[in-house]
Design a protein around this motif. Structure first.
Motif, PDB file in Angstrom:
ATOM      1  N   UNK A 230      41.732  34.071  52.650  1.00  0.00           N
ATOM      2  CA  UNK A 230      41.111  33.210  51.659  1.00  0.00           C
ATOM      3  C   UNK A 230      40.221  34.028  50.714  1.00  0.00           C
ATOM      4  N   UNK A 231      39.490  34.986  51.251  1.00  0.00           N
ATOM      5  CA  UNK A 231      38.650  35.841  50.398  1.00  0.00           C
ATOM      6  C   UNK A 231      39.509  36.676  49.450  1.00  0.00           C
ATOM      7  N   UNK A 232      40.631  37.215  49.949  1.00  0.00           N
ATOM      8  CA  UNK A 232      41.527  37.982  49.086  1.00  0.00           C
ATOM      9  C   UNK A 232      42.111  37.118  47.976  1.00  0.00           C
ATOM     10  N   UNK A 233      42.478  35.895  48.314  1.00  0.00           N
ATOM     11  CA  UNK A 233      43.032  34.984  47.320  1.00  0.00           C
ATOM     12  C   UNK A 233      41.993  34.640  46.256  1.00  0.00           C
ATOM     13  N   UNK A 234      40.777  34.369  46.666  1.00  0.00           N
ATOM     14  CA  UNK A 234      39.722  34.035  45.699  1.00  0.00           C
ATOM     15  C   UNK A 234      39.412  35.231  44.793  1.00  0.00           C
ATOM     16  N   UNK A 235      39.465  36.430  45.356  1.00  0.00           N
ATOM     17  CA  UNK A 235      39.191  37.623  44.554  1.00  0.00           C
ATOM     18  C   UNK A 235      40.320  37.879  43.566  1.00  0.00           C
ATOM     19  N   UNK A 236      41.560  37.611  43.976  1.00  0.00           N
ATOM     20  CA  UNK A 236      42.693  37.885  43.088  1.00  0.00           C
ATOM     21  C   UNK A 236      42.748  36.913  41.909  1.00  0.00           C
ATOM     22  N   UNK A 237      42.044  35.822  41.963  1.00  0.00           N
ATOM     23  CA  UNK A 237      42.051  34.850  40.872  1.00  0.00           C
ATOM     24  C   UNK A 237      41.015  35.148  39.789  1.00  0.00           C
ATOM     25  N   UNK A 238      40.210  36.174  39.969  1.00  0.00           N
ATOM     26  CA  UNK A 238      39.201  36.509  38.961  1.00  0.00           C
ATOM     27  C   UNK A 238      39.871  37.146  37.745  1.00  0.00           C
ATOM     28  N   UNK A 239      39.211  37.017  36.581  1.00  0.00           N
ATOM     29  CA  UNK A 239      39.784  37.524  35.339  1.00  0.00           C
ATOM     30  C   UNK A 239      39.920  39.042  35.377  1.00  0.00           C
ATOM     31  N   UNK A 240      38.973  39.723  35.956  1.00  0.00           N
ATOM     32  CA  UNK A 240      39.047  41.188  35.986  1.00  0.00           C
ATOM     33  C   UNK A 240      40.233  41.655  36.842  1.00  0.00           C
ATOM     34  N   UNK A 241      40.497  40.973  37.922  1.00  0.00           N
ATOM     35  CA  UNK A 241      41.631  41.336  38.772  1.00  0.00           C
ATOM     36  C   UNK A 241      42.950  41.009  38.077  1.00  0.00           C
ATOM     37  N   UNK A 242      43.002  39.881  37.382  1.00  0.00           N
ATOM     38  CA  UNK A 242      44.216  39.509  36.665  1.00  0.00           C
ATOM     39  C   UNK A 242      44.520  40.502  35.548  1.00  0.00           C
ATOM     40  N   UNK A 243      43.481  40.935  34.833  1.00  0.00           N
ATOM     41  CA  UNK A 243      43.705  41.890  33.740  1.00  0.00           C
ATOM     42  C   UNK A 243      44.212  43.224  34.273  1.00  0.00           C
ATOM     43  N   UNK A 244      43.783  43.643  35.461  1.00  0.00           N
ATOM     44  CA  UNK A 244      44.295  44.882  36.064  1.00  0.00           C
ATOM     45  C   UNK A 244      45.771  44.743  36.414  1.00  0.00           C
ATOM     46  N   UNK A 245      46.176  43.558  36.870  1.00  0.00           N
ATOM     47  CA  UNK A 245      47.563  43.377  37.289  1.00  0.00           C
ATOM     48  C   UNK A 245      48.521  43.224  36.103  1.00  0.00           C
ATOM     49  N   UNK A 246      48.059  42.680  34.989  1.00  0.00           N
ATOM     50  CA  UNK A 246      48.951  42.498  33.839  1.00  0.00           C
ATOM     51  C   UNK A 246      48.900  43.669  32.865  1.00  0.00           C
ATOM     52  N   UNK A 247      48.046  44.647  33.075  1.00  0.00           N
ATOM     53  CA  UNK A 247      47.956  45.820  32.190  1.00  0.00           C
ATOM     54  C   UNK A 247      49.270  46.600  32.147  1.00  0.00           C
ATOM     55  N   UNK A 248      49.986  46.817  33.250  1.00  0.00           N
ATOM     56  CA  UNK A 248      51.270  47.533  33.151  1.00  0.00           C
ATOM     57  C   UNK A 248      52.311  46.787  32.318  1.00  0.00           C
ATOM     58  N   UNK A 249      52.157  45.498  32.131  1.00  0.00           N
ATOM     59  CA  UNK A 249      53.090  44.728  31.314  1.00  0.00           C
ATOM     60  C   UNK A 249      52.768  44.811  29.830  1.00  0.00           C
ATOM     61  N   UNK A 250      51.662  45.438  29.491  1.00  0.00           N
ATOM     62  CA  UNK A 250      51.272  45.596  28.095  1.00  0.00           C
ATOM     63  C   UNK A 250      50.358  44.495  27.610  1.00  0.00           C
ATOM     64  N   UNK A 251      49.901  43.652  28.469  1.00  0.00           N
ATOM     65  CA  UNK A 251      48.990  42.583  28.082  1.00  0.00           C
ATOM     66  C   UNK A 251      47.561  43.057  28.270  1.00  0.00           C
ATOM     67  N   UNK A 252      46.716  42.779  27.285  1.00  0.00           N
ATOM     68  CA  UNK A 252      45.308  43.173  27.374  1.00  0.00           C
ATOM     69  C   UNK A 252      44.438  41.988  26.978  1.00  0.00           C
ATOM     70  N   UNK A 253      43.174  42.111  27.302  1.00  0.00           N
ATOM     71  CA  UNK A 253      42.224  41.070  26.917  1.00  0.00           C
ATOM     72  C   UNK A 253      41.940  41.195  25.427  1.00  0.00           C
ATOM     73  N   UNK A 254      41.658  40.092  24.821  1.00  0.00           N
ATOM     74  CA  UNK A 254      41.333  40.082  23.400  1.00  0.00           C
ATOM     75  C   UNK A 254      39.924  40.627  23.212  1.00  0.00           C
ATOM     76  N   UNK A 255      39.764  41.462  22.193  1.00  0.00           N
ATOM     77  CA  UNK A 255      38.447  42.040  21.921  1.00  0.00           C
ATOM     78  C   UNK A 255      37.603  41.142  21.022  1.00  0.00           C
ATOM     79  N   UNK A 256      38.243  40.189  20.347  1.00  0.00           N
ATOM     80  CA  UNK A 256      37.501  39.276  19.475  1.00  0.00           C
ATOM     81  C   UNK A 256      37.218  37.991  20.257  1.00  0.00           C
ATOM     82  N   UNK A 257      36.068  37.428  20.012  1.00  0.00           N
ATOM     83  CA  UNK A 257      35.758  36.195  20.717  1.00  0.00           C
ATOM     84  C   UNK A 257      36.679  35.063  20.249  1.00  0.00           C
ATOM     85  N   UNK A 258      36.854  34.076  21.064  1.00  0.00           N
ATOM     86  CA  UNK A 258      37.728  32.977  20.661  1.00  0.00           C
ATOM     87  C   UNK A 258      37.113  32.183  19.513  1.00  0.00           C
TER      88      UNK A 258
END
Length: 129
Positions: free
Chosen positions: A91-119
């Protein structure tokens, strides 16, 4: 003072039956050879001795059954604690994997990055809708 009464045939038959049982046990086992002919205490009380022996055997069996049950309960408690620890870890691993920082690390190899401009906030005028 109590009155003297005659014995009924039922009590005499019971005594004869009991003496037949003790005589049979004495013939089969030969207790008079062990204890002597004058000492007939074990022969007279063989029914009580057998009853107590049966109760002791039942007591020992129930004790073994209770100890086996306690061991099974202990094993189940240990297994439950291990499963609870595993659940907490997953459960702790699952909760940690749902954080934005963890998601951005996992999608970085796909070429997706966080937006630098605010919404940007979209404002809809009441008459446009």
């Amino acid at each position: 003072m109590a009155q003297n009464t005659f014995r009924t045939p039922k009590t005499i038959a019971r005594q004869k039956r009991k003496s037949r049982l003790t005589n049979w046990v004495n013939d089969v086992i030969g207790l008079d050879r062990l204890f002597g002919e004058n000492n007939s205490w074990p022969i007279r009380n063989i029914d009580r001795i057998l009853w107590i022996t049966m109760l002791l055997i039942i007591y020992i069996g129930l004790t073994h059954n209770a100890e086996r049950l306690v061991r099974r309960i202990q094993r189940a408690k240990i297994e439950l604690d291990e499963l609870r620890a595993q659940y907490t870890t997953l459960q702790a691993d699952f909760m940690k994997s749902g954080k934005q920082s963890e998601l951005s690390k996992r999608v970085a190899p796909l070429g997706l990055t966080d937006s630098q401009t605010p919404p940007r906030k979209l404002v809809v005028k009441p008459d446009e809708y």
